[in-house]
Design an enzyme around this catalytic site. Structure first.
Site, PDB file in Angstrom:
ATOM      1  N   HIS A 239       0.147  16.516 -25.762  1.00 30.67           N
ATOM      2  CA  HIS A 239       0.057  15.126 -25.340  1.00 30.67           C
ATOM      3  C   HIS A 239      -1.211  14.416 -25.794  1.00 30.67           C
ATOM      4  CE1 HIS A 239       3.579  16.057 -23.054  1.00 30.67           C
ATOM      5  NE2 HIS A 239       3.605  14.856 -22.492  1.00 30.67           N
TER       6      HIS A 239
ATOM      7  N   HIS B  47       8.692   8.766 -26.821  1.00 30.17           N
ATOM      8  CA  HIS B  47       7.664   9.635 -26.255  1.00 30.17           C
ATOM      9  C   HIS B  47       7.860  11.094 -26.681  1.00 30.17           C
ATOM     10  CE1 HIS B  47       4.767  11.317 -23.503  1.00 30.17           C
ATOM     11  NE2 HIS B  47       5.696  12.093 -22.979  1.00 30.17           N
TER      12      HIS B  47
ATOM     13  N   HIS C 271      -0.064  11.276 -27.447  1.00 30.77           N
ATOM     14  CA  HIS C 271      -0.328   9.941 -26.904  1.00 30.77           C
ATOM     15  C   HIS C 271      -1.075   9.069 -27.906  1.00 30.77           C
ATOM     16  CE1 HIS C 271       0.080  10.965 -22.334  1.00 30.77           C
ATOM     17  NE2 HIS C 271       1.234  10.705 -22.898  1.00 30.77           N
TER      18      HIS C 271
ATOM     19  N   ARG D 230       0.815  -1.227   0.000  1.00 25.99           N
ATOM     20  CA  ARG D 230       0.000   0.000   0.000  1.00 25.99           C
ATOM     21  C   ARG D 230       0.848   1.277   0.000  1.00 25.99           C
ATOM     22  NH1 ARG D 230      -2.924  -3.444   3.538  1.00 25.99           N
ATOM     23  NH2 ARG D 230      -4.937  -4.076   2.659  1.00 25.99           N
TER      24      ARG D 230
ATOM     25  N   GLU E  38      -3.864  17.820 -10.490  1.00 26.54           N
ATOM     26  CA  GLU E  38      -4.543  18.283 -11.701  1.00 26.54           C
ATOM     27  C   GLU E  38      -6.011  18.601 -11.432  1.00 26.54           C
ATOM     28  OE1 GLU E  38      -5.062  16.235 -15.912  1.00 26.54           O
ATOM     29  OE2 GLU E  38      -2.939  16.420 -15.391  1.00 26.54           O
TER      30      GLU E  38
ATOM     31  N   LYS F 142       8.568  22.534 -14.368  1.00 32.62           N
ATOM     32  CA  LYS F 142       7.559  21.516 -14.065  1.00 32.62           C
ATOM     33  C   LYS F 142       7.326  21.413 -12.564  1.00 32.62           C
ATOM     34  CE  LYS F 142       5.963  16.824 -14.800  1.00 32.62           C
ATOM     35  NZ  LYS F 142       6.122  15.531 -15.491  1.00 32.62           N
TER      36      LYS F 142
ATOM     37  N   ASN G 247       0.065  19.001 -20.326  1.00 35.73           N
ATOM     38  CA  ASN G 247      -0.356  18.070 -21.373  1.00 35.73           C
ATOM     39  C   ASN G 247      -0.362  18.710 -22.762  1.00 35.73           C
ATOM     40  OD1 ASN G 247      -1.008  15.490 -20.002  1.00 35.73           O
ATOM     41  ND2 ASN G 247      -2.387  16.802 -18.835  1.00 35.73           N
TER      42      ASN G 247
END
Length: 558
Positions: free
Chosen positions: A433, A450, A437, A298, A419, A409, A430
């Site tokens: 992106h 990427h 993506h 966890r 977000e 960033k 984004n």
């Protein structure tokens, strides 16, 4: 040895520097005095007549005029800097590498009192609340001062401060420390340490801080051969117990089946909740290792050691972890912030050119968000960075790129970690992106790196923005020219439009059934959820060849 004194105004750099130089029969250099001599005016006059920007140019020239560092083990020069000299990444690169930096610190109340008694005028403090100004400057500059390997609280008699600095210098010389820390910051999203040749030493320090019984190194075959194996040996040589778990290379690491297998290896190693995973690799490895840390027991601590440029400036920062599904990228994941991020630009020296060039797609994105200094850096020196030109290392250009893009960033994520800001915040990261993506997924997460996909997505975002009337022509052209100059997204892609649009339909940035697009403006970006699908489809089509005939639908570099 050159000793460089840094710190806030009033911290005693000149007084301590003169006394330290005298005790070693060393030369003493006061950079502010050199600037005044070169300008033929006092610093307050330069500020008043020409502004701070001109003063900073003079300051950078004075630092360059210091020439190479003196490598004699004895103290040969003591250099007192202005309080803001180390804010400029290139200044820090020149002052900290091969020199020993000493941070003289003090309480804002004490420093302000000293400034009131001082005959010298400090333009950034004069006419303001001195305590508040000093406190504000300290908060903004702490990450630059904290990179100094010698730190001394500068309150007390001068001879006591000098003696304490002398003792620390002697210890550092005896330790034969290597590498240069350029930035050290404690942030709400983890400690960030950036430098050159620092990986083993900085990682050891972070493991000690976390009181880790052992380091569980998570890597993949390529990164392990290039970095991990050597780093593991250095950690073991420093007395750290080390274990290793290898994931597949690239996006193949980002599968739920891989996470299950890795978790079972952790169970076999009897990894406890207090132990630390160390992610050594690029963006895909970091995403997977971070997710593993988020879900095993966890949640256990992890430290990121990004080994690629795209990971150092983007993916290792922010705590987004995750794996892919066939339906889309990063659809299963968690927010799990690292305890620390150790960014060593030395690890970039052997990267393939394609990886470096692709990472600049993310850097152009950060510049397009509104960072003019990063934009100018990429325009001026981006091509040599992309080629892996040794001059980009030697000049500090690569270090500046990593710092500017990465810290930009950090600031966005700290302000909006999860977000949740509807009209901006983290979602602005984004930019490029959504379509990026989609084409990455269309390529099967293998045909495009990427950063290359992000570059294509940037071109699409610019075209949608122009068509929607939010991206001015000059801004669109500037972004396009920079991508051309960096040789990114210049050829059409061979994927069917229907496939790309299918992946776009599962984009995570949908809200209330509408796709939120980040589009460039004249000096930043705007988030829109009311863009006509036809505009997005045309922009995506402009990047592609026809999947069956191979004909160009629209030039990718247009």
């Amino acid at each position: 040895m050159d000793v460089v004194l840094v710190g806030l105004p009033g911290s005693g750099k000149s007084v301590v520097g003169r006394r330290l130089a005298k005790s070693h029969a060393a030369a003493f250099i006061d950079l502010d005095e050199r600037i005044e001599t070169a300008a033929g005016r006092s610093i307050p006059e330069v500020f008043a007549e020409d502004g701070e920007a001109v003063f900073r140019d003079l300051e950078r020239a004075a630092i360059a005029d210091l020439g190479p560092a003196d490598r004699d083990p004895q103290v040969r020069r003591v250099i007192a800097t202005g309080g803001g000299a180390v804010v400029d990444p290139r200044n820090r690169w020149a002052l900290y590498r091969d020199r020993t930096a000493v941070w003289l610190d003090g309480r804002p109340e004490v420093l302000a009192q000293r400034l009131r008694r001082s005959p010298y005028v400090r333009p950034l403090v004069t006419g303001r609340d001195p305590i508040g100004t000093i406190r504000d400057l300290g908060a903004k500059r702490e990450r630059f001062y904290a990179a100094a390997p010698v730190q001394q609280f500068g309150v007390g008699e001068v001879h006591d401060v000098v003696d304490a600095v002398e003792q620390q210098l002697a210890k550092r010389l005896a330790a034969s420390a290597n590498g240069t820390v350029l930035l050290r910051a404690d942030t709400p999203i983890g400690r960030i340490v950036l430098g050159d040749g620092i990986a083993a030493e900085a990682l050891t320090a972070e493991l000690d801080r976390l009181r880790a019984r052992r380091a569980i190194l998570i890597s993949e075959p390529g990164a392990w051969a290039a970095v991990g194996e050597r780093l593991a040996a250095e950690l073991a040589g420093r007395g750290n117990e080390v274990a290793r778990v290898l994931l597949p290379q690239g996006e193949d690491a980002k599968r739920l089946a891989v996470i299950e297998a890795a978790a079972r290896e952790l169970a076999a190693l009897r990894v406890e909740r207090s132990e630390v995973l160390v992610a050594i690799g690029g963006g895909a490895l970091g995403d997977a290792a971070g997710f593993l840390a988020a879900v095993y027991l966890r949640g256990i601590p992890f430290i990121a050691v990004p080994t690629t440029l795209v990971a150092q400036i983007d993916s290792s920062i922010g705590g987004k972890t995750g794996v892919d599904l066939p339906e889309g990228k990063n659809l299963v994941g968690a927010f799990h912030q690292p305890s620390a991020i150790v960014i060593d630009i030395e690890l970039l020296r052997t990267l393939p050119e394609r990886q470096v060039r692709a990472a600049l797609g993310e850097a152009v994105k950060m510049a397009s968000l509104g960072d003019e200094r990063l934009f100018v850096l990429l325009e001026a020196q981006g091509p040599e960075i992309a080629r892996g030109d040794p001059s980009s290392f030697a000049s500090g250009a690569l270090a500046e790129l990593v710092e500017r893009a990465g810290w930009a960033k950090v600031e966005v994520v700290v302000a909006d970690e999860r977000e949740r800001t509807a009209g901006g915040g983290r979602i602005t990261l984004n930019l490029g992106h959504s379509v990026g993506h989609a084409v990455e997924a269309a390529a099967g997460y293998g045909g495009l790196l990427h950063g290359e996909a992000v570059a294509y997505g940037l071109r699409a975002a610019v075209r949608v923005g122009e068509a929607a009337g939010v991206t001015p022509q000059d801004r669109a052209e500037r972004i396009g020219r920079l991508l051309d100059r960096l040789e990114l997204a210049t050829e059409p892609l061979p994927y069917p439009l229907a496939t790309v649009l299918g992946h776009l339909a599962t984009d995570k940035k949908h809200a209330a059934g509408r796709l939120r697009l980040v589009l460039p403006t004249g000096d930043g970006v705007v988030v829109r959820d009311d863009i006509e699908p036809a505009l997005v489809e045309r922009a995506a089509a402009s990047l592609l060849t026809d999947g069956e005939t191979g004909t160009v639908v629209s030039g990718a570099s247009r």
